[in-house]
Design an enzyme around this catalytic site. Structure first.
Site, PDB file in Angstrom:
ATOM      1  N   HIS A  60      16.954  11.797   3.500  1.00 42.52           N
ATOM      2  CA  HIS A  60      16.422  11.537   4.841  1.00 42.52           C
ATOM      3  C   HIS A  60      15.119  10.732   4.753  1.00 42.52           C
ATOM      4  CE1 HIS A  60      15.365  12.674   9.085  1.00 42.52           C
ATOM      5  NE2 HIS A  60      14.134  12.529   8.595  1.00 42.52           N
ATOM      6  N   GLU A  61      14.194  11.183   3.918  1.00 44.15           N
ATOM      7  CA  GLU A  61      12.897  10.493   3.821  1.00 44.15           C
ATOM      8  C   GLU A  61      13.054   9.072   3.289  1.00 44.15           C
ATOM      9  OE1 GLU A  61      10.396  11.683   5.287  1.00 44.15           O
ATOM     10  OE2 GLU A  61      11.385  13.605   5.657  1.00 44.15           O
TER      11      GLU A  61
ATOM     12  N   HIS B 269      13.998   8.164  13.321  1.00 45.12           N
ATOM     13  CA  HIS B 269      14.881   9.293  13.589  1.00 45.12           C
ATOM     14  C   HIS B 269      16.013   8.911  14.535  1.00 45.12           C
ATOM     15  CE1 HIS B 269      11.741  12.485  12.320  1.00 45.12           C
ATOM     16  NE2 HIS B 269      12.583  12.206  11.336  1.00 45.12           N
TER      17      HIS B 269
ATOM     18  N   HIS C 189      13.697   6.689   5.946  1.00 47.67           N
ATOM     19  CA  HIS C 189      12.455   6.189   6.557  1.00 47.67           C
ATOM     20  C   HIS C 189      11.835   5.099   5.682  1.00 47.67           C
ATOM     21  CE1 HIS C 189      12.489   9.056   9.738  1.00 47.67           C
ATOM     22  NE2 HIS C 189      12.183  10.114   9.003  1.00 47.67           N
TER      23      HIS C 189
ATOM     24  N   GLY D 136       0.829  -1.209   0.000  1.00 45.71           N
ATOM     25  CA  GLY D 136       0.000   0.000   0.000  1.00 45.71           C
ATOM     26  C   GLY D 136       0.854   1.245   0.000  1.00 45.71           C
TER      27      GLY D 136
END
Length: 660
Positions: free
Chosen positions: A403-404, A413, A407, A200
């Protein structure tokens, strides 16, 4: 109307540059009163900010985040950022909360989402669904590709782009509520967010298009036509004796915006036209055709780009006179003097403009209490009250994306301020993935096989954030700035109000003084003007608070130092005579802050003038009101009494200054 797509090819006749000269003049104005700008978002109170921040990033429920819960949660937040754990909304805590950051919650040193989700394969696909108008598509594509490479260089992960269908990682830009239940918040604040690996929305990464997306150093504007087609604007550039920090129509009678692609247009004559709806559009279905004004949409005539008919806030126009009949449209470029925020939907600045009866030919902070630069988007703000914020350095799309995508790989973080996965955005010019980041991502996926086979790049250890009590650190500079003592080492600082108390940190230098290089040689504060002066190599920088003075950095020679001095070791302003002393090797110079020049009779030898002070110093500081000066070298310091110049103490920096 279809979603934002890549820009089409630019069409339209080439118009020659016709220089008419500078006709604008700036009227000097008295300080303006602070006013409320229409469409401006009222700043939150400290308490409102804290409740929202702790709810979003630390799970403190808004309805039950009372004073007791708030205090405990505040301590968690303060611990995460290395702040004194007071549980109070002190200035340092509020400053941290107001910094631009990622929208994902905080945890600790490299960490993982609950249950450690990760991709169960090494071949990961991504698709770019939409583009920001702030950058041309080629620059966006490159920024995302480089951001993925940050992680593929140190893991077995390999990323490939697809242009259709469902990818593992879907990338898009959006504003406010954009369909995933996690709204953005307008300019600044939340910059982007990403979902953990999974099906998803898993891995999907979203970027707030109310930000100005750049490569971290101001607008990136690729010109069309002129004699420098495809090159980038150089900001600032010099034209007719004046510097321009954005595209301008000065010197033209047709209103088209242009820029120089070198600093000195008068010398080099290199220019091109900046993106403008009268020259071309992007995306849409008109293959780059320029806007046609006026155009008709749903029975209404429009003389400029509009957001009518759209829910995403993007400005568009018809490329024929009747959109209702022809259905031809494109999106309006927003990289040439476009404003951010305000109430003008990204319309460009208009210079000169009238504000409270005074004329302005450049962006101003007049009328604002926050110091933000703004402009009117019509010739008369007093009549039309149309305005927007002027473009600033913007946010590096590459760094935020890297950075993203961390994730999207499964990393949360990090508490390490030097890590890419730290939550607060800080621009780093020469970026390297830290050891904390590498350790985290390799715990999930392992190391890159290319390194073991010798087919990949030669591995280099990433930078490690120093720990002042566990390592023998030789500081690059120490200074008292605005009443606080700052310790500098590479790209990190520690700060404290009182010696012997353990300093707060490490923090990134770029958080406070973003234009500085990653390593300085010396620093001092000129107390007469409360300006911080930094030295690195053969240049120096002067800051008022966190704002770099115009025209800096400058060469050391402009300060009065001889050309053979290529770096300085230390500098300080002596309270005894209000003069500044600059040390290099075995010599020192004395600078008069009032006259802005070196005193005659210098340099002199350190050994001839300073009792027991060694050559090749690391730092010198004179604490306000203390009557003593402190000279640092290696792990030790000497304390001198200012009046007698007697050495009164020889001590350890760790025990006496760092609270170790």
């Amino acid at each position: 109307m279809e979603a934002l797509m890549a820009r089409g090819a630019l069409t339209g006749p080439l118009r020659a540059l016709c220089l008419l000269g500078c006709l604008l003049s700036h009227a000097a104005a008295a300080p303006s009163p602070i006013i409320k700008f229409p469409g401006d978002v009222a700043p939150k109170t400290d308490k409102e900010l804290a409740v929202q921040y702790l709810n979003t990033f630390y799970g403190c429920p808004k309805e039950s985040c009372n004073l007791f819960v708030l205090k405990d949660t505040l301590k968690k937040m303060q611990k995460f950022f290395g702040l004194p754990q007071t549980g109070d909304l002190d200035q340092n805590t509020i400053e941290t909360m107001r910094k631009p950051r990622c929208g994902n919650p905080d945890v600790a040193n490299y960490n993982f989402f609950p249950r450690k989700p990760k991709w169960d394969k090494n071949q990961i696909t991504y698709r770019i669904i939409g583009y920001t108008p702030d950058l041309d598509p080629e620059t966006v594509d490159d920024a995302f590709a480089r951001a993925f490479q940050v992680w593929s260089d140190v893991t077995p992960l390999r990323f490939s782009r697809i242009h259709d269908g469902e990818a593992d990682i879907m990338i898009n830009f959006g504003r406010w509520e954009h369909g995933d239940g996690y709204p953005f918040d307008g300019k600044d604040g939340l910059l982007a967010h990403a979902f953990a690996p999974g099906t998803g929305v898993g891995g999907d990464s979203h970027f707030d298009d109310d930000e100005l997306w750049t490569l971290g150093e101001g607008q990136v504007v690729r010109v069309k036509y002129g004699n420098a087609d495809g090159e980038y604007c150089k900001f600032p550039f010099l034209f007719n004796g004046k510097e321009y920090n954005s595209c301008t129509d000065t010197g033209r009678s047709d209103g088209f915006l242009w820029c120089s692609t070198t600093y000195n247009f008068e010398k080099d004559g290199k220019y091109g036209f900046c993106p403008h709806e009268a020259l071309f559009t992007m995306g849409g279905n008109a293959e780059g055709q320029p806007c046609k004004f006026p155009f008709r949409f749903q029975g209404t005539s429009y003389d400029s780009c509009t957001t009518e008919g759209r829910t995403d806030g993007y400005r568009w126009c018809g490329t024929t006179e009747d959109y209702d009949r022809d259905k031809k449209y494109g999106f309006c470029p927003e990289t040439a003097m476009s404003t951010v925020g305000g109430n003008s939907e990204g319309a460009p600045c208009v210079f000169p403009f009238t504000f409270l009866g005074n004329k302005y030919e450049s962006c101003t902070s007049a009328g604002r209490s926050d110091g933000k630069m703004w402009c009117a988007t019509t010739a008369n703000y007093d009549d039309d009250r149309k305005w927007g914020f002027c473009p600033d350095q913007g946010y590096s799309l590459f760094l935020v994306a890297a950075h993203e995508f961390g994730h999207a790989m499964g990393l949360e973080h990090s508490q390490d301020p030097g890590a890419l996965m730290a939550p607060i955005y800080t621009y780093t010019k020469n970026f390297r993935l830290s050891q904390d980041d590498i350790k985290g991502i390799q715990e999930l996926y392992g190391a890159s096989p290319d390194i073991d086979l010798g087919t990949g790049p030669t591995p280099t250890l990433g930078p490690v954030t120093p720990e002042i009590c566990k390592q023998d650190i030789v500081f690059d500079g120490i200074a008292q700035i605005r009443g606080e003592i700052f310790f500098f080492k590479d790209r990190f600082i520690w700060r404290t109000v009182t010696p012997r108390d353990k300093p707060m940190g490490p923090l990134l230098v770029a958080t406070f003084w973003p234009e500085l290089p990653e390593k300085i040689d010396a620093v001092y504060e000129a107390p007469q003007e409360e300006k911080a002066v930094f030295f690195a190599g053969n240049e120096y920088w002067i800051y008022s608070a966190s704002t770099l003075e115009r025209g800096y950095p400058k060469p050391l020679t402009s300060l009065g130092l001889p050309p053979d001095v290529q770096r300085v070791d230390a500098a300080f302003n002596w309270s005894k005579n209000k003069k500044t002393y600059i040390f290099a090797g075995d010599k020192f110079w004395r600078y008069n802050e009032v006259k802005k020049k070196m005193d005659p009779g210098f340099p002199k030898l350190i050994a001839d003038a300073w009792n027991a002070i060694p050559d090749n110093l690391d730092a010198v500081v004179d604490l306000q009101g203390g009557g003593h000066s402190y000279f640092f070298k290696g792990a030790y310091y000497l304390k001198l009494e200012n009046q007698s110049l007697k050495s009164v103490k020889f001590g350890s920096i760790k025990s006496d200054w760092l609270g170790c």
